[in-house]
Design a protein around this motif. Structure first.
Motif, PDB file in Angstrom:
ATOM      1  N   ASP A  58       0.830  -1.207   0.000  1.00  0.00           N
ATOM      2  CA  ASP A  58       0.000   0.000   0.000  1.00  0.00           C
ATOM      3  C   ASP A  58       0.866   1.258   0.000  1.00  0.00           C
ATOM      4  O   ASP A  58       0.629   2.198  -0.764  1.00  0.00           O
ATOM      5  CB  ASP A  58      -0.916   0.032   1.233  1.00  0.00           C
ATOM      6  CG  ASP A  58      -1.670  -1.252   1.458  1.00  0.00           C
ATOM      7  OD1 ASP A  58      -1.010  -2.292   1.655  1.00  0.00           O
ATOM      8  OD2 ASP A  58      -2.910  -1.222   1.446  1.00  0.00           O
ATOM      9  N   GLN A  59       1.880   1.250   0.861  1.00  0.00           N
ATOM     10  CA  GLN A  59       2.761   2.409   0.967  1.00  0.00           C
ATOM     11  C   GLN A  59       3.575   2.591  -0.311  1.00  0.00           C
ATOM     12  O   GLN A  59       3.782   3.720  -0.778  1.00  0.00           O
ATOM     13  CB  GLN A  59       3.696   2.225   2.165  1.00  0.00           C
ATOM     14  CG  GLN A  59       4.537   3.456   2.496  1.00  0.00           C
ATOM     15  CD  GLN A  59       5.484   3.193   3.649  1.00  0.00           C
ATOM     16  OE1 GLN A  59       5.670   2.059   4.086  1.00  0.00           O
ATOM     17  NE2 GLN A  59       6.096   4.259   4.163  1.00  0.00           N
ATOM     18  N   ALA A  60       4.023   1.479  -0.898  1.00  0.00           N
ATOM     19  CA  ALA A  60       4.814   1.547  -2.126  1.00  0.00           C
ATOM     20  C   ALA A  60       4.006   2.174  -3.258  1.00  0.00           C
ATOM     21  O   ALA A  60       4.488   3.046  -3.982  1.00  0.00           O
ATOM     22  CB  ALA A  60       5.275   0.145  -2.528  1.00  0.00           C
ATOM     23  N   VAL A  61       2.753   1.744  -3.399  1.00  0.00           N
ATOM     24  CA  VAL A  61       1.899   2.285  -4.457  1.00  0.00           C
ATOM     25  C   VAL A  61       1.612   3.756  -4.207  1.00  0.00           C
ATOM     26  O   VAL A  61       1.614   4.580  -5.132  1.00  0.00           O
ATOM     27  CB  VAL A  61       0.583   1.478  -4.562  1.00  0.00           C
ATOM     28  CG1 VAL A  61      -0.356   2.119  -5.576  1.00  0.00           C
ATOM     29  CG2 VAL A  61       0.875   0.030  -4.957  1.00  0.00           C
ATOM     30  N   PHE A  62       1.389   4.099  -2.943  1.00  0.00           N
ATOM     31  CA  PHE A  62       1.091   5.497  -2.597  1.00  0.00           C
ATOM     32  C   PHE A  62       2.284   6.415  -2.913  1.00  0.00           C
ATOM     33  O   PHE A  62       2.118   7.506  -3.459  1.00  0.00           O
ATOM     34  CB  PHE A  62       0.724   5.596  -1.113  1.00  0.00           C
ATOM     35  CG  PHE A  62       0.512   7.006  -0.634  1.00  0.00           C
ATOM     36  CD1 PHE A  62      -0.657   7.699  -0.955  1.00  0.00           C
ATOM     37  CD2 PHE A  62       1.491   7.655   0.125  1.00  0.00           C
ATOM     38  CE1 PHE A  62      -0.847   9.011  -0.526  1.00  0.00           C
ATOM     39  CE2 PHE A  62       1.301   8.963   0.555  1.00  0.00           C
ATOM     40  CZ  PHE A  62       0.128   9.640   0.219  1.00  0.00           C
ATOM     41  N   LEU A  63       3.493   5.959  -2.588  1.00  0.00           N
ATOM     42  CA  LEU A  63       4.677   6.801  -2.735  1.00  0.00           C
ATOM     43  C   LEU A  63       5.167   6.893  -4.183  1.00  0.00           C
ATOM     44  O   LEU A  63       5.598   7.955  -4.636  1.00  0.00           O
ATOM     45  CB  LEU A  63       5.808   6.288  -1.848  1.00  0.00           C
ATOM     46  CG  LEU A  63       5.616   6.464  -0.333  1.00  0.00           C
ATOM     47  CD1 LEU A  63       6.729   5.775   0.432  1.00  0.00           C
ATOM     48  CD2 LEU A  63       5.563   7.951   0.030  1.00  0.00           C
TER      49      LEU A  63
END
Length: 285
Positions: free
Chosen positions: A70-75
């Protein structure tokens, strides 16, 4: 020999993640969401671990460690994540050691990643295609366009592989022409058949199958994008092997899209500016 017969004989290509194959089938959706990508990736622990390792590499220079998909996609955004995931998923299959050195795996993988990036560059050029194509779909068809070379290198006997190489080197034939002459099919048709066996979308099958015989009459024109991207990728890399016909556009495509030498060189120059990104994606394989 028919393409189906060649694909039926392949045994040793590393398996491709089912999560990655499912993602490819979703790429055609005009509004694929971050949540949908995350849900698919969470089904594959190995692919998720590789993705997080890639995202935490110095190349991206993120200030905080990435701890979740989730964090990877967001960043990084889902477009960048798709590039990474597809490179991770197919890099293993396309970097295998090949018998008889019929195809140098590293050269083929580098060309595949370069062509994938070229496909997005070509798409961004605003060519007059008959129907809109998603950038991630263009990237994927570029990445997979030469997959059939791996299959043929594994299946064909050494004498046929040598004969193909001889016709390219001595008779000035393109690789596709030499394969048709010696085997009765070529790597484009074989690659398309493999994608069909993997149940990937017919648009991708068509794009790979006809990248040496681009179909301007086809609504999606993915074969045209793959064809132009292939030419641009060969022109952009001075270290690429010199194979007859690789830097030449199909005359009908050249005329329809008004791609003269100057415009092709502009595209190649634009692609050279992306070589750092290309080399990074290649190392993920």
């Amino acid at each position: 020999m028919k393409a189906q017969e060649i694909v039926a004989k392949v045994r040793n290509l590393p398996p491709v993640s089912q999560a990655a194959l499912r993602l490819v089938t979703m790429l055609d959706q005009p509004a694929i969401s971050n949540d949908e990508i995350v849900e698919v990736l969470k089904c594959d622990n190995v692919l998720t671990a590789k993705l997080l390792r890639a995202c935490n590499s110095p190349f991206f220079g993120l200030e905080e460690p990435v701890a979740s998909v989730d964090q990877a996609v967001f960043l990084l955004g889902h477009q960048q994540i798709l590039h990474i995931v597809l490179s991770l998923a197919f890099g293993g299959a396309m970097s295998v050691v090949l018998p008889q050195h019929a195809v140098e795996a590293e050269d083929l993988w580098r060309h595949s990643v370069t062509t994938a990036q070229a496909a997005e560059t070509v798409l961004a050029e605003g060519l007059e295609l008959r129907e809109e194509v998603e950038p991630s779909v263009a990237f994927t068809v570029g990445l997979l366009h030469d997959l059939g070379k791996l299959v043929m290198a594994q299946v064909l006997p050494a004498d046929q592989q040598a004969e193909i190489r001889a016709r390219v080197a001595l008779a000035g034939m393109s690789r596709s022409e030499a394969e048709q002459d010696v085997v009765g099919t070529d790597h484009a048709e074989v690659g398309g058949e493999l994608l069909r066996l993997w149940h990937l979308p017919e648009t991708l099958v068509e794009g790979v199958r006809y990248h040496h015989q681009p179909r301007l009459d086809h609504p999606r024109c993915l074969s045209v994008i793959a064809h132009v991207a292939n030419v641009v990728a060969h022109r952009a890399r001075s270290d690429a092997p010199n194979v007859p016909g690789t830097g030449l556009l199909d005359p009908a495509v050249e005329q329809r899209l008004q791609l003269d030498e100057n415009r092709l060189e502009e595209l190649a120059a634009r692609l050279r500016d992306q070589f750092e990104q290309i080399e990074h994606l290649m190392r993920l394989g």
